[in-house]
Design an enzyme around this catalytic site. Structure first.
Site, PDB file in Angstrom:
ATOM      1  N   GLY A   1      -5.222 -10.303   4.948  1.00 38.58           N
ATOM      2  CA  GLY A   1      -5.786  -9.053   5.699  1.00 38.58           C
ATOM      3  C   GLY A   1      -6.035  -7.539   4.858  1.00 38.58           C
ATOM      4  O   GLY A   1      -5.319  -7.732   4.253  1.00 38.58           O
ATOM      5  N   ASP A   2      -7.212  -6.638   6.055  1.00 35.46           N
ATOM      6  CA  ASP A   2      -7.260  -5.686   5.489  1.00 35.46           C
ATOM      7  C   ASP A   2      -7.106  -5.351   3.885  1.00 35.46           C
ATOM      8  O   ASP A   2      -8.567  -5.711   3.732  1.00 35.46           O
ATOM      9  CB  ASP A   2      -5.546  -5.063   5.588  1.00 35.46           C
ATOM     10  CG  ASP A   2      -5.406  -4.685   7.012  1.00 35.46           C
ATOM     11  OD1 ASP A   2      -6.187  -5.099   8.360  1.00 35.46           O
ATOM     12  OD2 ASP A   2      -4.335  -4.543   8.120  1.00 35.46           O
ATOM     13  N   ASP A   3      -6.003  -4.729   3.187  1.00 35.80           N
ATOM     14  CA  ASP A   3      -6.127  -4.519   1.930  1.00 35.80           C
ATOM     15  C   ASP A   3      -5.760  -5.885   0.402  1.00 35.80           C
ATOM     16  O   ASP A   3      -5.410  -5.740   0.115  1.00 35.80           O
ATOM     17  CB  ASP A   3      -5.644  -3.516   1.452  1.00 35.80           C
ATOM     18  CG  ASP A   3      -6.210  -2.376   2.566  1.00 35.80           C
ATOM     19  OD1 ASP A   3      -5.372  -2.010   3.381  1.00 35.80           O
ATOM     20  OD2 ASP A   3      -6.408  -1.040   1.967  1.00 35.80           O
ATOM     21  N   TRP A   4      -6.804  -7.088   1.395  1.00 39.14           N
ATOM     22  CA  TRP A   4      -6.368  -7.919   0.027  1.00 39.14           C
ATOM     23  C   TRP A   4      -7.363  -8.447  -0.409  1.00 39.14           C
ATOM     24  O   TRP A   4      -7.057  -9.544  -1.443  1.00 39.14           O
ATOM     25  CB  TRP A   4      -6.233  -9.206   1.623  1.00 39.14           C
ATOM     26  CG  TRP A   4      -8.031  -9.839   2.041  1.00 39.14           C
ATOM     27  CD1 TRP A   4      -8.042  -8.848   2.533  1.00 39.14           C
ATOM     28  CD2 TRP A   4      -8.483 -10.845   1.616  1.00 39.14           C
ATOM     29  NE1 TRP A   4      -9.759  -9.688   3.008  1.00 39.14           N
ATOM     30  CE2 TRP A   4      -9.987 -11.122   2.478  1.00 39.14           C
ATOM     31  CE3 TRP A   4      -7.952 -12.289   1.213  1.00 39.14           C
ATOM     32  CZ2 TRP A   4     -10.192 -12.342   2.201  1.00 39.14           C
ATOM     33  CZ3 TRP A   4      -8.425 -12.914   0.841  1.00 39.14           C
ATOM     34  CH2 TRP A   4      -9.390 -13.569   1.516  1.00 39.14           C
TER      35      TRP A   4
END
Lengths: 727, 727
Positions: free
Chosen positions: A307-310
């Site tokens: 998730g997020d900065d993936w």
């Protein structure tokens, strides 16, 4: 059975004793912090393992402020602005959130102005930083213009979300992009320092790596654009130049802005964008691997939060293995997210964070029964996928002290933890019996395994649930599931695939768009189906309107869609037939959003059709919702839409078996009642029956040889059967 | 008032006395025969005028048999056939009715074989007449092929229909095409002979001229393809060669076969097909005019039946005037067909044939009440259009002896005939007051006036009624109605137009398809709207997906359609507002088939929106059904669909007035109750109020100055108001 292990719980400094008690009850062996909380100092007393959140590209505002040119960049499109005279001024920031982004006036060489009425890029413009505008000369009156501008990202989007949604007040985290040389060095240095400072940490939980998925806010600070797969924040000058050097051609702003669609995964990807994705994946892999090596050097494990900065670290991508990660953790919203996590290759373990989060929106006074019900519902939905391919660990998030106020909830979680450990023990290293192998065919293939038709992670959209239901159904069915692209079809369909599913709206990457005008794709599939394989189309499969056909494989599907051009043709195939596929249907079939104007060709068999109540003068054409067709030795099934339900999962299971021509083999390791499902583990000769409903269910259990036995399953029950019990 | 005239009745040799009685009761002044009946010998005793059916291209089988090469031709597409090896044989007649057509093996130079998988025309084939096949060599495996073949028409399609549907047994009429030299001479000779032999005939009722609309039967003798506008039967070698000589280029079979769509009016017409249409119109006009001149030479009138072989003689076409016809007759199914007939220019009178037909399907024992109800319903529907633009005559068809068995029906027709004569007298030469001028914009413009979204004449189709309702509504509203094409827009919108309506499914000729990528069309319309005009879009108006927009004029409409590419964008404009346009709405608005996935842009106002019951997690995006938008000084309205109903006609009337910015002027010569309508004739200073419902209606009548008066109208009532009564 071990009543301890495989469970992670959150905690913070103010809830030590309670944490100990709950950890014991739930058998938790790991403790985590959350984004926004701090671990207690004596955390090592609480569990064997400590997870600690780590951010690579945010968290050090001093660094960010010292290196403002190394911020992340994003290409954005201004508002469409109408030229009412030859001179037009466009205020580029209109509609954007100045706290999140600011135009990169130093890099206007990357900006472009496009006449959106005729599609042309124009040259007669200049940017005025002081006024915040782009001024266009010689505009064509009554044409709409946009500015594609490069912007710097000033504040991490997920933190903005938490600020504005969850009322956070901590320091606003700026960002820095390791594509730039200073930051590239800095992040390694900082990783080492952090590891040295955090001796208590066993697992570095990366949240996440270098590039946040696209998440843009509007002028009111509300979400404007969200794309969980978006490469929007990867477009720094450093990378654009490196790309040009390596690939020998230059990408322009419009390659990313894409008319304002920003290469959503619903767009059939361009070759240029696919090049960029691959380039970013290699860059991310190289950079992150250096950090993972540092983590390992300090004797810790590296865990990725999915998730997020993936972006660029796709677990089903070509380079994921090279990251050398130990683990992945992600949140679980149902069977699809279980399988998305549990099938991730090249890691030692996969952890699912379960719902509900221990947040005040659920854990308020008087809401205990609802909290337990939500927990149960989520568990039952996830469990049917877990028995097919178990997660290695489960966990929870939020404030444990809130959950502790609901004793029944705490008790029920303890039971679920035990049930999970039981499944994991029985099933973890045993491959379940799969009668058939199904492949989902779309423009993405393997890299988006279990991720088709998603927009924002886990969110419901009216335009997707009728397709997402297919994956949700598959996540718990006794079939092998693969994800293949049109390129895979062109290269020859893998030998183990029995049935191919193509599902989606016309023109989208999931249906396939222009791939369906490729004669190679059509020929390969036709031949493969005629040889005796199955094809299932949902919604607008194989759609590419041309030459009197809307579905390119209408000949295979036995149905086509009326878009006005064949209204003059009489359609006589409207009689509804009984069939193996619909044998378990009770009442109406739920097609979700369904599909309008589909009609059956001669030779196909209509299994379900709707007639308009307004039909006049015996014009009973009707709209076909479910149909089948023979094609050589192969078979095809058309379904108008398939939201997830027990009945629809069974319908799909039957459609798969029938289309593969193996309907005689379906009732092996099988449970007759659609609310129940059976999984068989040949290596251990064990069966598990799950009741996916909250009611008692009677069913007939069939063993792998087809021997029958009447069974009754308790509400939400799970029942294990040893081989010897069957006979 | 005259209680005689303006009415035509059918008769036949076996019902003389009854005909006299009914003619007197209904005030009929004309007698007609029907296709399939014979007039009595003493017909001149029955009425002032005698109509006699005349067929130009059928009826003389001896001629047809003597000139088999002068039969009509049609290009047809064989079944799509899959190549399973390099050699493929296609039986061209598969799916066709051998009694209707036969392949023209002598003219295989016009045939084409097309690979429908890659769109290429192939050359490696030969026809085998003995086997009835085309043999393709070097076919690509797993490609689908079709043969476009030229076929001779053996039997008149409308006669086939009557044979197979109505059980006719008379001689099967073959056809002959005056494009060929022998037949060209023959039809003139025969016309003269016939006129000489039929001294009792006053009106030659042509049924119709040279080219039957496309009507093809399948191998079972059932209707396979019907296109009331189809030029399919015009493609003889004689005309193809004449076209090439005149236009300097050659049309090929695929120009007509069109991938099996056969240039249905739903297809945006190609320039080549438009050339052909114009060519045929000129040919038909020239040939038919010679016959009309003969008719006139014999002191008779020439009447065209708007149906059957009417292709090339379009009443709203450029050359219609040159036919020099006296009259047109057509059947009336509602307000649209009334206006389609009553506005035909360049004839002395227009006659509408009313429903129900006196056929046994309605006139069977015990069905009198239903027959009267159908008569009333049809009359009320047609009447609101008649008061706007009256027909000159009405008439009936079928067997008068059947109607005579229903005395209440006969009595009711008598009343309607009186009511019609009353309206015709008051309104025939008085132009009704029109508050505004509305133009329907599509790819056809004027030539298809009152004929958009039609497939087969009068038939209901699920895909069209939501658009056809717009025309039905307009047929009785107090506005001027024009039909304009995109070419008309490019050439500059006529000054008297206040509001433009664009309605249809994406990609169809009615929405406009690729016309919406023409920057000229977009610029002209934007400018015109901004200057203060109105634009109403229904369904998928201005649809041409490109650059992140589905509707090319989304900026004007204030709405766009989600096709998957902008799901990532948040849509906040979902609040439903009250408005002038919806003031008369009681309950739900009926959008017919409606439209899915339409959302409002910022700045637009949503007047109606539907939320899915399945919405989860506060994702309340909804689907916009009705919205308005300001655009410069102009205004726009979006409607998801508009089947005809009293409420929808009122909704459209309000939308027209609001979009034109003249809502203050609406309540002049107006009736407040949507089930009632008011027409005003300024020249005679008379008003007429009609009650379009079968119930008593209370309403407020507004005169042309806005003065109000309460009124009560009887069920289905009509009420005339003189100027002096108002004050």
């Amino acid at each position: 059975m071990d009543r301890r292990g495989k469970v992670t719980i959150p905690t913070d400094g103010s809830f030590i004793d309670g944490t100990k008690k709950i950890a014991a009850l739930w058998g938790a062996d790991a403790i985590r912090d959350c984004d926004g909380t701090e671990l207690p100092k004596n955390v090592k007393e609480l569990a064997e393992k400590v997870y600690n959140t780590y951010f690579i590209v945010r968290g050090d505002n001093r660094w960010a402020e010292a290196n403002p040119d190394e911020a992340h960049r994003v290409f954005l499109m201004s508002e469409r602005t109408l030229a009412e005279s030859a001179v037009l001024e466009i205020r580029v920031m209109n509609g954007y959130f100045p706290e999140q982004i600011t135009p990169d006036w130093k890099n206007i060489k990357y900006w472009e102005v496009i006449d959106r009425t005729n599609g042309e890029k124009i040259k007669d413009w200049r940017a005025d930083e002081r006024k915040g505008i782009v001024r266009i000369e010689n505009a064509q009156e009554m044409h709409e213009y946009t500015v594609n501008f490069m912007a710097k990202v000033l504040w991490h989007p997920v933190q903005i979300y938490n600020y504005l949604t969850n009322g956070w007040t901590c320091e606003k985290q700026k960002m820095y992009d390791p594509a730039f040389p200073n930051t590239a060095e800095y992040i390694k240095r900082r990783m080492k320092e952090w590891c040295a400072e955090h001796s208590e940490t066993d697992v570095v939980r990366f949240t996440t790596f270098l590039y946040q998925f696209t998440l843009i806010f509007n002028e009111k600070g509300k979400e404007k654009y969200v794309n969980w797969f978006g490469y929007g924040l990867t477009t720094s000058p450093a990378l654009l130049e490196a790309f040009e050097e390596e690939y020998g051609y230059r990408l322009c702003s419009e390659d990313f802005v894409d008319g304002g669609c920003y290469n959503t995964p619903f767009r059939v990807p361009s070759a240029r964008f696919l090049d960029w994705m691959e380039f970013i994946q290699r860059k991310v892999t190289k950079t992150v691997r250096e950090l993972v090596d540092i983590v390992h050097d300090y004797g810790k494990e590296a865990m990725m939060f999915l998730g997020d900065d993936w972006i660029g670290a796709e677990p089903y991508g070509k380079y994921f293995k090279e990251l050398d990660l130990d683990a992945v953790v992600g949140s679980v919203g149902g069977g699809v997210t279980v399988r998305m996590l549990s099938e991730i290759p090249h890691v030692k373990y996969r952890e699912g964070r379960f719902l509900p989060y221990f947040f005040p929106d659920t854990f308020f006074k008087g809401n205990e029964e609802n909290a337990v019900a939500e927990l149960d519902r989520n568990w039952r939905t996830a469990r049917r996928a877990i028995v097919r391919k178990p997660l290695d660990r489960i966990g929870f998030g939020g404030y444990l002290s809130l959950a502790a106020k609901f004793p029944k909830f705490v008790e029920r979680v303890a039971e679920i933890c035990d049930e999970f450990r039981h499944i994991a023990e029985f099933a973890a290293h045993a491959t379940p019996h799969c009668g058939l192998t199904v492949a989902i065919l779309n423009s993405w293939g393997r890299i988006r395994s279990w991720q088709s038709h998603m927009v924002a992670h886990e969110l419901w959209y009216q335009q997707i649930y009728s397709y997402q239901g297919i994956l949700e159904a598959l996540s718990g069915l006794a079939v092998e599931v693969k994800f293949i692209s049109f390129e895979d079809v062109r290269n020859g369909i893998e030998a183990d695939i029995d049935v191919i599913i193509n599902a989606g709206d016309a023109g989208t990457a999931f249906s396939g768009g222009e791939n369906w005008k490729d004669e190679k794709v059509l020929s390969v599939l036709r031949k493969w189906i005629r040889e005796g394989h199955g094809f299932i189309g949902v919604g607008e499969p194989t759609a590419y309107p041309q030459d009197g056909r809307t579905f390119a494989l209408a000949d295979v599907l036995g149905v086509d869609k009326e878009i006005g051009f064949t209204l003059s043709e009489d359609k006589y195939n409207i009689e509804k037939k009984r069939h193996f596929i619909t044998e378990d249907v009770a009442g109406e079939i739920d097609y979700g959003e369904g599909m309008k104007n589909v009609y059956a060709l001669e030779g196909a068999e209509v299994l379900d059709i709707e007639f308009s109540e307004r039909c006049k003068r015996n014009v009973n054409v009707g709209e076909v919702k479910l149909a089948i067709n023979g094609y050589g030795k192969g078979r095809s099934v058309y379904i108008a839409g398939l939201p997830y339900s027990a009945q629809n999962a069974r319908l799909l299971y039957r459609a798969i078996y029938w289309s593969a021509g193996k309907e005689e083999e379906m009732k092996r390791a099988y449970s007759s009642n659609p609310f129940t499902e059976c999984t068989y583990y040949p290596e251990t000769e064990k069966y598990v029956l799950v009741n996916n409903s909250a009611e008692t269910q009677k069913t007939i259990f069939y063993d792998i040889h087809g021997l029958k036995k009447d069974m009754t399953l308790l509400p939400g029950g799970i029942f294990w059967i040893e081989k010897k019990e069957v006979n």
